[in-house]
Each structure stands twice: as structure tokens, then as C-alpha cells.
Motif scaffolding. Structure first.
Motif, PDB file in Angstrom:
ATOM      1  N   GLN A  14      73.931  67.684  10.132  1.00  0.00           N
ATOM      2  CA  GLN A  14      72.667  67.505   8.859  1.00  0.00           C
ATOM      3  C   GLN A  14      73.095  66.550   7.803  1.00  0.00           C
ATOM      4  O   GLN A  14      72.457  65.685   7.796  1.00  0.00           O
ATOM      5  N   SER A  15      74.474  66.046   7.677  1.00  0.00           N
ATOM      6  CA  SER A  15      74.527  64.536   7.384  1.00  0.00           C
ATOM      7  C   SER A  15      74.911  63.620   7.496  1.00  0.00           C
ATOM      8  O   SER A  15      74.729  63.560   8.632  1.00  0.00           O
ATOM      9  N   GLN A  16      73.875  62.146   6.771  1.00  0.00           N
ATOM     10  CA  GLN A  16      73.980  61.204   7.031  1.00  0.00           C
ATOM     11  C   GLN A  16      74.312  60.323   6.762  1.00  0.00           C
ATOM     12  O   GLN A  16      74.455  60.401   5.080  1.00  0.00           O
ATOM     13  N   TYR A  17      74.474  59.172   6.819  1.00  0.00           N
ATOM     14  CA  TYR A  17      75.223  58.063   5.984  1.00  0.00           C
ATOM     15  C   TYR A  17      74.758  55.974   6.124  1.00  0.00           C
ATOM     16  O   TYR A  17      74.723  56.382   7.184  1.00  0.00           O
ATOM     17  N   PHE A  18      75.109  55.716   5.120  1.00  0.00           N
ATOM     18  CA  PHE A  18      74.338  53.873   5.830  1.00  0.00           C
ATOM     19  C   PHE A  18      75.417  52.975   5.126  1.00  0.00           C
ATOM     20  O   PHE A  18      75.895  53.527   3.961  1.00  0.00           O
ATOM     21  N   PHE A  19      75.661  52.092   5.911  1.00  0.00           N
ATOM     22  CA  PHE A  19      75.972  50.933   5.737  1.00  0.00           C
ATOM     23  C   PHE A  19      75.776  49.650   5.516  1.00  0.00           C
ATOM     24  O   PHE A  19      74.658  49.428   6.068  1.00  0.00           O
ATOM     25  N   HIS A  73      73.761  61.582   2.522  1.00  0.00           N
ATOM     26  CA  HIS A  73      73.535  62.409   1.390  1.00  0.00           C
ATOM     27  C   HIS A  73      74.568  63.286   2.346  1.00  0.00           C
ATOM     28  O   HIS A  73      74.383  64.144   3.855  1.00  0.00           O
ATOM     29  N   PHE A  74      75.281  64.430   1.823  1.00  0.00           N
ATOM     30  CA  PHE A  74      76.811  65.322   2.514  1.00  0.00           C
ATOM     31  C   PHE A  74      76.468  66.591   2.385  1.00  0.00           C
ATOM     32  O   PHE A  74      76.198  66.952   1.109  1.00  0.00           O
ATOM     33  N   TYR A  75      76.606  67.402   3.213  1.00  0.00           N
ATOM     34  CA  TYR A  75      76.715  68.775   3.357  1.00  0.00           C
ATOM     35  C   TYR A  75      78.020  69.293   4.453  1.00  0.00           C
ATOM     36  O   TYR A  75      78.186  69.026   5.266  1.00  0.00           O
ATOM     37  N   CYS A  76      78.960  69.374   2.684  1.00  0.00           N
ATOM     38  CA  CYS A  76      80.719  69.804   3.428  1.00  0.00           C
ATOM     39  C   CYS A  76      80.998  71.651   3.311  1.00  0.00           C
ATOM     40  O   CYS A  76      79.569  71.821   2.644  1.00  0.00           O
ATOM     41  N   THR A  87      64.781  56.568  -2.141  1.00  0.00           N
ATOM     42  CA  THR A  87      65.803  55.496  -1.087  1.00  0.00           C
ATOM     43  C   THR A  87      66.257  55.985  -0.295  1.00  0.00           C
ATOM     44  O   THR A  87      66.128  55.797   1.541  1.00  0.00           O
ATOM     45  N   LEU A  88      67.088  57.160   0.034  1.00  0.00           N
ATOM     46  CA  LEU A  88      67.603  57.873   1.225  1.00  0.00           C
ATOM     47  C   LEU A  88      66.643  57.980   2.129  1.00  0.00           C
ATOM     48  O   LEU A  88      66.772  58.509   2.932  1.00  0.00           O
ATOM     49  N   SER A  89      65.133  58.772   1.708  1.00  0.00           N
ATOM     50  CA  SER A  89      64.310  58.960   2.608  1.00  0.00           C
ATOM     51  C   SER A  89      63.417  58.156   3.514  1.00  0.00           C
ATOM     52  O   SER A  89      63.277  57.759   4.499  1.00  0.00           O
ATOM     53  N   LYS A  90      63.064  56.215   2.229  1.00  0.00           N
ATOM     54  CA  LYS A  90      63.268  55.623   3.081  1.00  0.00           C
ATOM     55  C   LYS A  90      64.260  55.314   4.227  1.00  0.00           C
ATOM     56  O   LYS A  90      63.761  54.803   5.415  1.00  0.00           O
ATOM     57  N   LEU A  91      65.092  55.820   4.204  1.00  0.00           N
ATOM     58  CA  LEU A  91      66.890  54.795   5.441  1.00  0.00           C
ATOM     59  C   LEU A  91      66.540  55.522   6.092  1.00  0.00           C
ATOM     60  O   LEU A  91      66.470  55.665   7.468  1.00  0.00           O
ATOM     61  N   TYR A  92      66.115  56.788   6.137  1.00  0.00           N
ATOM     62  CA  TYR A  92      66.345  58.323   6.890  1.00  0.00           C
ATOM     63  C   TYR A  92      64.635  57.641   8.117  1.00  0.00           C
ATOM     64  O   TYR A  92      64.814  58.108   8.868  1.00  0.00           O
ATOM     65  N   SER A  98      64.059  54.785   8.663  1.00  0.00           N
ATOM     66  CA  SER A  98      64.305  53.376   9.785  1.00  0.00           C
ATOM     67  C   SER A  98      63.521  52.807   8.534  1.00  0.00           C
ATOM     68  O   SER A  98      63.012  51.509   8.917  1.00  0.00           O
ATOM     69  N   LYS A  99      62.961  52.714   7.455  1.00  0.00           N
ATOM     70  CA  LYS A  99      62.375  51.366   6.448  1.00  0.00           C
ATOM     71  C   LYS A  99      62.890  50.515   5.497  1.00  0.00           C
ATOM     72  O   LYS A  99      64.082  50.762   5.755  1.00  0.00           O
ATOM     73  N   PRO A 100      62.973  49.815   5.700  1.00  0.00           N
ATOM     74  CA  PRO A 100      63.918  48.363   5.534  1.00  0.00           C
ATOM     75  C   PRO A 100      63.796  48.624   4.162  1.00  0.00           C
ATOM     76  O   PRO A 100      63.272  48.841   3.266  1.00  0.00           O
ATOM     77  N   VAL A 101      65.795  48.423   3.222  1.00  0.00           N
ATOM     78  CA  VAL A 101      65.746  48.442   2.161  1.00  0.00           C
ATOM     79  C   VAL A 101      66.645  47.645   1.622  1.00  0.00           C
ATOM     80  O   VAL A 101      67.671  47.110   2.910  1.00  0.00           O
ATOM     81  N   GLY A 102      66.487  46.546   1.012  1.00  0.00           N
ATOM     82  CA  GLY A 102      67.080  45.351   0.373  1.00  0.00           C
ATOM     83  C   GLY A 102      68.589  45.477  -0.163  1.00  0.00           C
ATOM     84  O   GLY A 102      67.964  46.737  -1.010  1.00  0.00           O
ATOM     85  N   ASP A 103      68.800  44.604  -0.505  1.00  0.00           N
ATOM     86  CA  ASP A 103      70.324  44.245  -1.197  1.00  0.00           C
ATOM     87  C   ASP A 103      69.257  44.538  -2.772  1.00  0.00           C
ATOM     88  O   ASP A 103      70.319  44.889  -3.737  1.00  0.00           O
ATOM     89  N   VAL A 104      68.226  43.444  -3.056  1.00  0.00           N
ATOM     90  CA  VAL A 104      67.135  43.577  -4.869  1.00  0.00           C
ATOM     91  C   VAL A 104      66.950  45.016  -5.087  1.00  0.00           C
ATOM     92  O   VAL A 104      67.853  45.909  -6.274  1.00  0.00           O
ATOM     93  N   GLU A 105      66.265  45.992  -3.734  1.00  0.00           N
ATOM     94  CA  GLU A 105      66.598  47.369  -4.271  1.00  0.00           C
ATOM     95  C   GLU A 105      67.219  48.005  -4.956  1.00  0.00           C
ATOM     96  O   GLU A 105      67.439  48.905  -5.099  1.00  0.00           O
ATOM     97  N   LEU A 106      68.580  47.795  -3.057  1.00  0.00           N
ATOM     98  CA  LEU A 106      69.474  48.776  -3.322  1.00  0.00           C
ATOM     99  C   LEU A 106      70.278  48.191  -4.849  1.00  0.00           C
ATOM    100  O   LEU A 106      71.287  50.103  -5.165  1.00  0.00           O
ATOM    101  N   SER A 107      70.411  47.525  -5.247  1.00  0.00           N
ATOM    102  CA  SER A 107      70.869  46.687  -6.472  1.00  0.00           C
ATOM    103  C   SER A 107      70.548  48.144  -7.711  1.00  0.00           C
ATOM    104  O   SER A 107      71.547  48.199  -8.888  1.00  0.00           O
TER     105      SER A 107
END
Length: 281
Positions: free
Chosen positions: A11-16, A35-38, A138-143, A145-154
Motif C-alpha cells: 500500500q506504500s507509494q512514492y514519487f520522484f 507514504h510508507f507502511y513498513c 500534496t500526496l493526495s494530489k500525486l495519488y 495524478s494531478k500536476p504538482v509543480g516545482d514551486v508548490e513542492l518547494s
């Protein structure tokens, strides 16, 4: 992206991400997050040469060996690791956490100085719930597949690091036991620093009339809600100026000022000098 590392559940996910060198020259940028479940078996051991790591423990225990010392991060704790140094982290039972690796012109220096200031890579702060909401958003947008730009991540990286940088003077008021109304207002302001706040907007968040809300807030904190929002923005700006080369224009946009001149005037009014002089000093 689903993670296949040992000890990381399905159920874990990650993004580059790949912020440009020119962007990282003046800003922090997130390189990857997740978001990791370990469970037992998850273990990362490095000799160094990795980007600084920010971890927010949701549940369980996160074990860390760093600078020849052993630490445990528990539910609600934040760990900040200067990954240019040898380190090992792992879990012994189940552990859930949010994380991001970040880069930038002074990323290693900031991570190291914060750890030294805290005398530990484990931070126990009052703003953990707020940071979790920001990360989850932020992660919910990535899940999805919504765009998240460098400025928002910064901006996300700045908010998290600035909360660690100046917890004693950012987002605080004199009253040590604010009511639910004041707490909710503070949280709303912290999570929407790019807004140009009005009294009506803040009162609406707590379902009160403008007059009664302003009366309650000032009675408990000693300042008006708009002044609190202004002070919070300026304290946040001070931390950005201390720890990065982000331009005045970018800070103006981050904090919802209508122009550079408006931000500079607000800063000088509360700090006594211009943002440029503050950064140099």
C-alpha cells in the motif's frame, strides 16, 4: 509508484521529481517523497552522498543510527537527517511514515544546523499535525495524478523546514492555552499563507460574526487576527531569508502579497529593516 523495497508493504507509494539546477540554485526542491507502511526487514544503510531526509512518523517507531548515536522516532515525531553523513534507519515492527528528500543550494547546511540546534535529529514539536495535513494534501494530489509543480513542492519543503527552524517564534502568540476558536484560526492561517486574509474570511472559518470573532481572538492573544496573520507571514519570511537565496519576488508570491513593495513595506514595519538588509545581516 508502488515501492518494491524489502519490508515496505504494497500500500506504500512514492514519487520522484527532477527540479532543474537553475531552480535549485536559489530554492529548495523535493527530489522524492512518499507514504510508507513498513514492517520488520525494512532497513536503509548509507555511507553518505544522499540528499537530506525529512521524516514524519505517523505510527510505530522509526530507528536511526546517526553520528555514532542511536535514536528512536515515535508517533508524531519528526526526524531530519543530513544524509551526507553515514547513517542507518530501520523498523523493528510496523511503522508508518511520510517523507521527502530535498536538495538546494544550502540544503545540507540547513539540515546540519537544525540538527545541531535541536541537539538531536529527532524533533518533538507542536506543529506536527499541521505538517501532516500539508504533506497529505500534496500526496493526495500525486495519488490522483494531478500536476504538482516545482514551486508548490518547494513551498512544502520550506514550510516543513521553517517550522523546525523557528518553532519558538513562528506561528506563536503569548497565550499558552488558546481556545478551540483561536487554535482553528491559527491552523487555517498556517495552512494558507499565500492568502491575503480578511477578517470576514477568518471569522467564516469558525462560524462567528466578524465583530465577536475579532473580540475573542484579541482577548485571548492580545492582537487582532489580521495582525497575527501578518506577524506569522513575516516570521515565516525571516526563516526563508535566513536559510535560502529565494528571491524577494518568490517570497512575495509565496506569502500572498500583491507586490514586492507591499511585502517589503510590511517587513520593514515589523522588523525595522528591509528583507535585503535582514538577509545580509
Amino acid at each position: 509508484m508502488i515501492c518494491r523495497e524489502r519490508g515496505v508493504t504494497g500500500q506504500s507509494q512514492y514519487f520522484f521529481f527532477s527540479p532543474s539546477d537553475s531552480f535549485l540554485e536559489h530554492n529548495y526542491g523535493i527530489i522524492n517523497c512518499g507514504h510508507f507502511y513498513c514492517r520488520f526487514g525494512y532497513r536503509i544503510e548509507r555511507e553518505g552522498n544522499a540528499f537530506p531526509l525529512f521524516v514524519l512518523v505517523i505510527d510505530g517507531e522509526f530507528h536511526l543510527t546517526y553520528d555514532d548515536k542511536y535514536y528512536i522516532g515515535s508517533k508524531g515525531d519528526i526526524l531530519l537527517i543530513d544524509c551526507s553523513k553515514p547513517h542507518t534507519y530501520y523498523v523493528e515492527t510496523n511503522c508508518e511514515f511520510l517523507y521527502f528528500h530535498f536538495a538546494g543550494n544550502s540544503a545540507y547546511e540547513v539540515a546540519s544546523s537544525l540538527v545541531i540546534k535541536n541537539a538531536s535529529p529527532v524533533f518533538r514539536i507542536s506543529g506536527g499535525d499541521q505538517l501532516r495535513r500539508i504533506l497529505d494534501h500534496t500526496l493526495s494530489k500525486l495519488y490522483d495524478s494531478k500536476p504538482v509543480g516545482d514551486v508548490e513542492l518547494s513551498c512544502l519543503a520550506y514550510r516543513c523546514l521553517c517550522t523546525l527552524q523557528a518553532e519558538d517564534d513562528i506561528f506563536t502568540v503569548e497565550d499558552s492555552h488558546p481556545s478551540d476558536v483561536v487554535n482553528r484560526t491559527m491552523t487555517y492561517i498556517k495552512e494558507h499563507l499565500d492568502h491575503k486574509f480578511t477578517l470576514s474570511e477568518l471569522a467564516e472559518q469558525v462560524n462567528m460574526s466578524d465583530y465577536y470573532f475579532a473580540h475573542i481572538f484579541k482577548k485571548e492573544t492580545g492582537i487582532s487576527p489580521i495582525e497575527y496573520a501578518s506577524q506569522t507571514k513575516i516570521n515565516y519570511a525571516k526563516s526563508i531569508l535566513k536559510t535560502s537565496e529565494t528571491s524577494i519576488s518568490e517570497i512575495t508570491d509565496m506569502l500572498g502579497y500583491s507586490s514586492n513593495a507591499s511585502f517589503i513595506n510590511a517587513f520593514k514595519k515589523r522588523v525595522g529593516i528591509s528583507p535585503a538588509r535582514f538577509r545580509k545581516s
